[in-house]
Design a protein around this motif. Structure first.
Motif, PDB file in Angstrom:
ATOM      1  N   PRO A 204      13.000  50.507  67.603  1.00 11.26           N
ATOM      2  CA  PRO A 204      11.705  51.127  67.304  1.00 11.26           C
ATOM      3  C   PRO A 204      10.735  50.090  66.775  1.00 11.26           C
ATOM      4  O   PRO A 204      11.127  49.172  66.042  1.00 11.26           O
ATOM      5  CB  PRO A 204      12.049  52.181  66.245  1.00 11.26           C
ATOM      6  CG  PRO A 204      13.375  51.774  65.708  1.00 11.26           C
ATOM      7  CD  PRO A 204      14.083  51.027  66.764  1.00 11.26           C
TER       8      PRO A 204
ATOM      9  N   ASN B 288       8.283  50.590  64.724  1.00  9.69           N
ATOM     10  CA  ASN B 288       7.703  50.931  63.427  1.00  9.69           C
ATOM     11  C   ASN B 288       7.706  49.723  62.500  1.00  9.69           C
ATOM     12  O   ASN B 288       8.679  48.973  62.445  1.00  9.69           O
ATOM     13  CB  ASN B 288       8.509  52.056  62.767  1.00  9.69           C
ATOM     14  CG  ASN B 288       8.454  53.339  63.554  1.00  9.69           C
ATOM     15  OD1 ASN B 288       7.837  53.395  64.606  1.00  9.69           O
ATOM     16  ND2 ASN B 288       9.096  54.373  63.062  1.00  9.69           N
ATOM     17  N   PHE B 289       6.612  49.537  61.793  1.00  4.94           N
ATOM     18  CA  PHE B 289       6.471  48.468  60.794  1.00  4.94           C
ATOM     19  C   PHE B 289       6.482  47.069  61.405  1.00  4.94           C
ATOM     20  O   PHE B 289       6.530  46.086  60.669  1.00  4.94           O
ATOM     21  CB  PHE B 289       7.584  48.544  59.734  1.00  4.94           C
ATOM     22  CG  PHE B 289       7.694  49.882  59.057  1.00  4.94           C
ATOM     23  CD1 PHE B 289       6.770  50.281  58.102  1.00  4.94           C
ATOM     24  CD2 PHE B 289       8.707  50.757  59.380  1.00  4.94           C
ATOM     25  CE1 PHE B 289       6.868  51.506  57.479  1.00  4.94           C
ATOM     26  CE2 PHE B 289       8.809  52.003  58.761  1.00  4.94           C
ATOM     27  CZ  PHE B 289       7.884  52.366  57.816  1.00  4.94           C
TER      28      PHE B 289
ATOM     29  N   LYS C 169       7.175  51.747  71.550  1.00  5.48           N
ATOM     30  CA  LYS C 169       6.011  52.030  70.714  1.00  5.48           C
ATOM     31  C   LYS C 169       5.292  53.241  71.268  1.00  5.48           C
ATOM     32  O   LYS C 169       5.425  53.587  72.452  1.00  5.48           O
ATOM     33  CB  LYS C 169       5.068  50.827  70.665  1.00  5.48           C
ATOM     34  CG  LYS C 169       4.411  50.481  71.992  1.00  5.48           C
ATOM     35  CD  LYS C 169       3.493  49.273  71.827  1.00  5.48           C
ATOM     36  CE  LYS C 169       2.871  48.871  73.157  1.00  5.48           C
ATOM     37  NZ  LYS C 169       1.993  47.701  73.020  1.00  5.48           N
ATOM     38  N   GLU C 170       4.545  53.899  70.409  1.00  4.72           N
ATOM     39  CA  GLU C 170       3.783  55.083  70.816  1.00  4.72           C
ATOM     40  C   GLU C 170       2.642  54.655  71.721  1.00  4.72           C
ATOM     41  O   GLU C 170       1.900  53.734  71.426  1.00  4.72           O
ATOM     42  CB  GLU C 170       3.227  55.805  69.585  1.00  4.72           C
ATOM     43  CG  GLU C 170       2.703  57.196  69.865  1.00  4.72           C
ATOM     44  CD  GLU C 170       3.783  58.179  70.236  1.00  4.72           C
ATOM     45  OE1 GLU C 170       3.479  59.137  70.953  1.00  4.72           O
ATOM     46  OE2 GLU C 170       4.932  57.999  69.823  1.00  4.72           O
TER      47      GLU C 170
ATOM     48  N   SER D  22       8.518  56.168  52.702  1.00 11.50           N
ATOM     49  CA  SER D  22       7.934  57.409  53.214  1.00 11.50           C
ATOM     50  C   SER D  22       7.978  58.492  52.142  1.00 11.50           C
ATOM     51  O   SER D  22       8.831  58.468  51.242  1.00 11.50           O
ATOM     52  CB  SER D  22       8.700  57.882  54.454  1.00 11.50           C
ATOM     53  OG  SER D  22       8.598  56.941  55.490  1.00 11.50           O
TER      54      SER D  22
ATOM     55  N   TYR E 264       4.004  56.271  52.487  1.00  9.77           N
ATOM     56  CA  TYR E 264       3.536  56.614  53.834  1.00  9.77           C
ATOM     57  C   TYR E 264       3.666  58.114  54.085  1.00  9.77           C
ATOM     58  O   TYR E 264       4.713  58.711  53.801  1.00  9.77           O
ATOM     59  CB  TYR E 264       4.353  55.869  54.887  1.00  9.77           C
ATOM     60  CG  TYR E 264       4.200  56.448  56.289  1.00  9.77           C
ATOM     61  CD1 TYR E 264       3.086  56.141  57.063  1.00  9.77           C
ATOM     62  CD2 TYR E 264       5.152  57.311  56.817  1.00  9.77           C
ATOM     63  CE1 TYR E 264       2.929  56.683  58.329  1.00  9.77           C
ATOM     64  CE2 TYR E 264       5.010  57.855  58.077  1.00  9.77           C
ATOM     65  CZ  TYR E 264       3.897  57.539  58.836  1.00  9.77           C
ATOM     66  OH  TYR E 264       3.739  58.084  60.089  1.00  9.77           O
TER      67      TYR E 264
ATOM     68  N   THR F  13      -0.534  55.024  58.493  1.00  9.30           N
ATOM     69  CA  THR F  13       0.022  54.256  59.599  1.00  9.30           C
ATOM     70  C   THR F  13       1.006  53.259  59.005  1.00  9.30           C
ATOM     71  O   THR F  13       0.847  52.824  57.861  1.00  9.30           O
ATOM     72  CB  THR F  13      -1.058  53.502  60.393  1.00  9.30           C
ATOM     73  OG1 THR F  13      -1.779  52.639  59.500  1.00  9.30           O
ATOM     74  CG2 THR F  13      -2.018  54.467  61.064  1.00  9.30           C
ATOM     75  N   HIS F  14       2.008  52.905  59.774  1.00  8.39           N
ATOM     76  CA  HIS F  14       3.046  52.013  59.257  1.00  8.39           C
ATOM     77  C   HIS F  14       2.472  50.616  59.006  1.00  8.39           C
ATOM     78  O   HIS F  14       1.789  50.052  59.854  1.00  8.39           O
ATOM     79  CB  HIS F  14       4.207  51.931  60.244  1.00  8.39           C
ATOM     80  CG  HIS F  14       4.960  53.219  60.395  1.00  8.39           C
ATOM     81  ND1 HIS F  14       5.600  53.825  59.344  1.00  8.39           N
ATOM     82  CD2 HIS F  14       5.162  54.015  61.477  1.00  8.39           C
ATOM     83  CE1 HIS F  14       6.171  54.936  59.763  1.00  8.39           C
ATOM     84  NE2 HIS F  14       5.918  55.072  61.053  1.00  8.39           N
TER      85      HIS F  14
END
Length: 347
Positions: A19, A21-22, A45-46, A185, A213, A233-234
């Motif tokens: 992933p 993320n970050f 990623k999105e 989070s 977050y 957002t990360h």
């Protein structure tokens, strides 16, 4: 979407996925390249989804209005993503390894096809298995499936490892005000712990940089009312690392769903930082030293003051090396010499 990174030193090729993320997957990819691997990157990623036609868009609207189905678009995105990955997979040569972190991020059909492309297929689940229903379906598709929670070794074909720190980053000398750092989070059940630690540290004249977050507006309000910094957002891992390096004290709040050690514990080891943690299991690891790690467990103010005033104790080089990314990568890939990483028996 997928990038081909090549560095012909070891000349071993890895089909890699994690992933994004970050920005963590980017750092791992770069570190693997620095170790001499050729990387085929499938990290997720999105992305902005585009309908194939007006009819697909209308059908999605129909599903939402008539059937209250808000997941149809998600299904379309997953299917399109899977097809792109399968197309890309067919274009790459055979690899020495397939290596996936959080493999449940990826379609099972894609994971099954990857195994036909690699000599060895390896996964690491850096979160507890019980947290993600269906992860059991992924385990048989890997030659080795690594877990960081001792409890998860009860699953067949699982092997022990831990999280790690990036040994290519070096700690810096801290000057100026005493600073503590936490990022995580939003989880309602751990806010009280964070507040209590923050209030105690502020009484001891620490500057507290606490970042929470959450993309949800109600939680955002709670976070701000508690006096914490909010992000929706990360944060990039390198920015997180800069925040960490400027602090002398790290804060680690365990997610009660698992017993494994978070990255924060290993970062504190690698970058010579003291850490306050709620994870009671850290005492069972060879990296533990009471001068460096304060286990929060019905403490009183005098205990914490004594801990903060006690000098940091340098941990043996062999232990620091053991939990470095370089050793970790060699261990999970079973490549070259490494120090094995095990997990304690925790009941």
């Amino acid at each position: 979407m997928y990038s081909f990174y090549q560095m012909r030193i070891g000349n071993k090729r890895i089909i890699f996925g994690a992933p994004q993320n970050f920005g963590f997957s980017d750092v791992i990819r770069k570190e693997l390249i620095n170790l001499g691997y050729i990387i085929e990157d499938f990290s997720i990623k999105e992305e902005v989804f585009e309908y194939k036609s007006i009819f697909q868009r209308l059908y999605n609207l129909y599903r939402k209005v008539i059937f209250n189905d808000y997941d149809y678009k998600k299904k379309l995105k997953k299917e399109a993503h899977k097809n792109r990955m399968l197309d890309q997979l067919q274009k790459i040569p055979r690899a020495d390894y397939a290596f996936f972190i959080r493999p449940d991020f990826f379609p099972l059909e894609f994971i099954a096809q990857v195994r036909n492309k690699a000599d060895r297929s390896i996964a690491y689940q850096w979160d507890g298995l019980k947290r993600y229903p269906g992860i059991e379906n992924y385990i048989p598709h890997f030659d080795r499936f690594y877990v960081f929670d001792p409890q998860d070794l009860s699953y067949s074909n699982t092997y022990p490892t831990t999280n790690f720190y990036f040994d290519s980053f070096k700690s810096t000398n801290i000057t100026g005000p005493k600073k503590a750092y936490f990022i995580g989070s939003y989880e309602a059940e751990r806010m009280d712990n964070i507040v209590a630690i923050r209030d105690q540290l502020m009484q001891l004249e620490y500057e507290c940089n606490i970042i929470i977050y959450s993309p949800q507006s109600k939680q955002t309000s709670d976070i701000k009312n508690l006096g914490f910094s909010h992000i929706d957002t990360h944060i990039d891992y390198c920015d997180n690392l800069n925040n960490m390096m400027s602090a002398s004290l790290l804060i680690d709040i365990q997610n009660p769903i698992h017993k494994g050690l978070s990255f924060r514990i290993f970062e504190s080891l690698g970058y010579d930082k003291k850490v306050i943690t709620t994870n009671q299991n850290v005492v069972h690891y060879d990296l533990f030293h009471p001068n460096n790690i304060f286990v929060l467990n019905n403490y009183n103010a005098e205990d914490l003051i004594s801990f903060l005033n006690t000098p940091y104790v340098q941990i043996a080089d062999r232990i620091k090396k053991k939990y470095s990314f370089t050793n970790w990568a060699n261990y999970v890939l079973d490549n070259e010499q490494y120090l094995p990483i095990d997990l304690p028996i925790i009941r």
